[in-house]
Design a protein around this motif. Structure first.
Motif, PDB file in Angstrom:
ATOM      1  N   GLU A  92       0.842  -1.194   0.000  1.00 55.60           N
ATOM      2  CA  GLU A  92       0.000   0.000   0.000  1.00 55.60           C
ATOM      3  C   GLU A  92       0.884   1.253   0.000  1.00 55.60           C
ATOM      4  O   GLU A  92       1.825   1.352   0.781  1.00 55.60           O
ATOM      5  N   LYS A  94      -0.392   4.977  -0.190  1.00 60.85           N
ATOM      6  CA  LYS A  94      -1.384   6.050  -0.326  1.00 60.85           C
ATOM      7  C   LYS A  94      -0.921   7.362   0.295  1.00 60.85           C
ATOM      8  O   LYS A  94      -1.653   8.355   0.278  1.00 60.85           O
ATOM      9  N   HIS A 102      -3.875  11.388  -8.120  1.00 61.59           N
ATOM     10  CA  HIS A 102      -3.664  10.051  -8.659  1.00 61.59           C
ATOM     11  C   HIS A 102      -4.179   9.981 -10.091  1.00 61.59           C
ATOM     12  O   HIS A 102      -5.300  10.406 -10.392  1.00 61.59           O
ATOM     13  N   GLY A 105      -2.997   3.493 -12.291  1.00 68.88           N
ATOM     14  CA  GLY A 105      -2.403   2.416 -11.495  1.00 68.88           C
ATOM     15  C   GLY A 105      -2.958   2.370 -10.085  1.00 68.88           C
ATOM     16  O   GLY A 105      -3.457   3.365  -9.555  1.00 68.88           O
ATOM     17  N   LEU A 106      -2.879   1.200  -9.484  1.00 69.61           N
ATOM     18  CA  LEU A 106      -3.402   1.001  -8.130  1.00 69.61           C
ATOM     19  C   LEU A 106      -2.363   1.413  -7.087  1.00 69.61           C
ATOM     20  O   LEU A 106      -1.174   1.203  -7.265  1.00 69.61           O
ATOM     21  N   GLN A 107      -2.854   1.981  -6.009  1.00 71.64           N
ATOM     22  CA  GLN A 107      -1.967   2.337  -4.895  1.00 71.64           C
ATOM     23  C   GLN A 107      -2.003   1.282  -3.791  1.00 71.64           C
ATOM     24  O   GLN A 107      -1.236   1.364  -2.842  1.00 71.64           O
ATOM     25  N   THR A 108      -2.895   0.327  -3.928  1.00 71.31           N
ATOM     26  CA  THR A 108      -2.931  -0.834  -3.036  1.00 71.31           C
ATOM     27  C   THR A 108      -3.076  -2.081  -3.891  1.00 71.31           C
ATOM     28  O   THR A 108      -4.032  -2.200  -4.669  1.00 71.31           O
ATOM     29  N   ILE A 109      -2.132  -3.006  -3.750  1.00 67.73           N
ATOM     30  CA  ILE A 109      -2.200  -4.250  -4.520  1.00 67.73           C
ATOM     31  C   ILE A 109      -1.988  -5.427  -3.577  1.00 67.73           C
ATOM     32  O   ILE A 109      -1.399  -5.284  -2.496  1.00 67.73           O
ATOM     33  N   THR A 110      -2.485  -6.582  -3.988  1.00 67.84           N
ATOM     34  CA  THR A 110      -2.294  -7.814  -3.220  1.00 67.84           C
ATOM     35  C   THR A 110      -1.562  -8.839  -4.084  1.00 67.84           C
ATOM     36  O   THR A 110      -1.676  -8.822  -5.313  1.00 67.84           O
ATOM     37  N   HIS A 122       5.843  -2.857  -9.044  1.00 68.40           N
ATOM     38  CA  HIS A 122       4.541  -2.240  -9.285  1.00 68.40           C
ATOM     39  C   HIS A 122       4.742  -0.741  -9.488  1.00 68.40           C
ATOM     40  O   HIS A 122       5.525  -0.110  -8.772  1.00 68.40           O
ATOM     41  N   TYR A 124       2.744   3.159 -10.428  1.00 67.63           N
ATOM     42  CA  TYR A 124       1.523   3.947 -10.589  1.00 67.63           C
ATOM     43  C   TYR A 124       1.930   5.383 -10.915  1.00 67.63           C
ATOM     44  O   TYR A 124       3.107   5.770 -10.779  1.00 67.63           O
TER      45      TYR A 124
END
Length: 215
Positions: A92, A94, A102, A105-110, A122, A124
Motif C-alpha cells: 500500500e 497512499k 492520482h 495504477g493502483l496504490q494498493t495491490i495484493t 509495481h 503507478y
C-alpha cells in the motif's frame, strides 16, 4: 624485583613491554569479548532471518525532474531476501502529498505469495498540481509467514529524499543556463588549447633544432 632484575641486565625495554601488556590486559580482554559478542549477534541474526521470509521494498521516483501538472511515475520494487515463501502480501502506498493527484495504477495491490529469491515491481502514476518541496513517504507492506496462522508482519519501503516540484518555466530556464555554461566552457577550453598550438606551430616554422631558420 622484576624491575631491578631487568634494569641490571639492560632489559629495560622488556620490563616496559611487560608492564604495558599487564596494564592493558583488561582492555584486550574486553575488546576480544566485544568482537565475540558482535560475531555471535550477527550469526544469530542471520540464522533467525534465514528461516523466514524477509521482504524488502525499494521505492523510487522514475520521473525527473518533477514538473507541476506533469505525470510522475512511482515504482515499488519488492524482493524476498529470506529463505521461505511470503503469503497474502498487501502493498500500500497512499501517503502521497495532498496536492498530488492520482492518475493511473493502483496504490494498493495484493499478491498471493512470493517465493525466496523472487521479486516483482509495481508502478503507478500521479500528477503534482502545486510547486514546492514535498516529503515522499515510505510505502507499507504486510504479509504472512504461514498462511494458516493469523500473525501478520508489517514493514516499510526505503525512504526517499525530499523532492522539489518545479514550474515548467523554471526547468526551461535551468536548461538554458546549463547550455550557456557549457558554451562558455567549450569557448574558454578552445582558447586555452589554440594559444599553445599557435606558439608551437610558429616555433616549428621558424626554428630548426633551436636555431632560427635563414630567410
Amino acid at each position: 624485583g622484576i624491575r631491578d632484575f631487568c634494569l641490571s641486565r639492560g632489559l629495560g625495554d622488556v620490563y616496559k613491554r611487560q608492564v604495558s601488556t599487564q596494564s592493558t590486559g583488561g582492555f584486550v580482554k574486553t575488546k576480544n569479548m566485544f568482537k565475540f559478542l558482535l560475531l555471535l549477534s550477527v550469526f544469530l541474526t542471520v540464522t533467525f532471518c534465514s528461516s523466514r521470509p524477509n521482504l524488502l521494498v525499494h521505492k523510487a521516483v522514475l520521473t525527473k525532474p518533477i514538473v507541476v501538472d506533469s505525470n510522475v511515475t512511482i515504482a515499488l520494487h519488492v524482493f524476498n531476501l529470506g529463505t521461505k515463501t511470503a503469503y497474502d502480501i498487501v502493498l500500500e502506498d497512499k501517503n502521497i502529498p495532498e496536492t498530488w493527484e492520482h492518475q493511473l495504477g493502483l496504490q494498493t495491490i495484493t499478491w498471493d505469495q512470493l517465493a525466496p529469491g523472487e521479486n516483482f515491481t509495481h508502478v503507478y502514476v500521479v500528477k503534482p498540481t502545486t510547486p514546492g518541496i514535498y516529503d515522499i513517504l515510505p510505502a507499507t507492506i504486510s504479509y504472512r509467514e504461514d498462511p494458516s496462522k493469523p500473525e501478520v508482519r508489517v514493514g516499510y519501503s526505503s525512504s526517499y529524499p525530499k523532492s522539489k516540484v518545479w514550474h515548467a518555466g523554471e526547468v526551461d530556464r535551468r536548461g538554458k543556463s546549463y547550455l550557456k555554461e557549457w558554451a562558455l566552457f567549450v569557448l574558454f577550453s578552445g582558447v586555452s588549447m589554440l594559444v599553445p598550438g599557435f606558439v608551437y606551430t610558429q616555433i616549428q616554422l621558424n626554428y630548426e633544432d633551436g636555431i632560427p631558420k635563414r630567410a
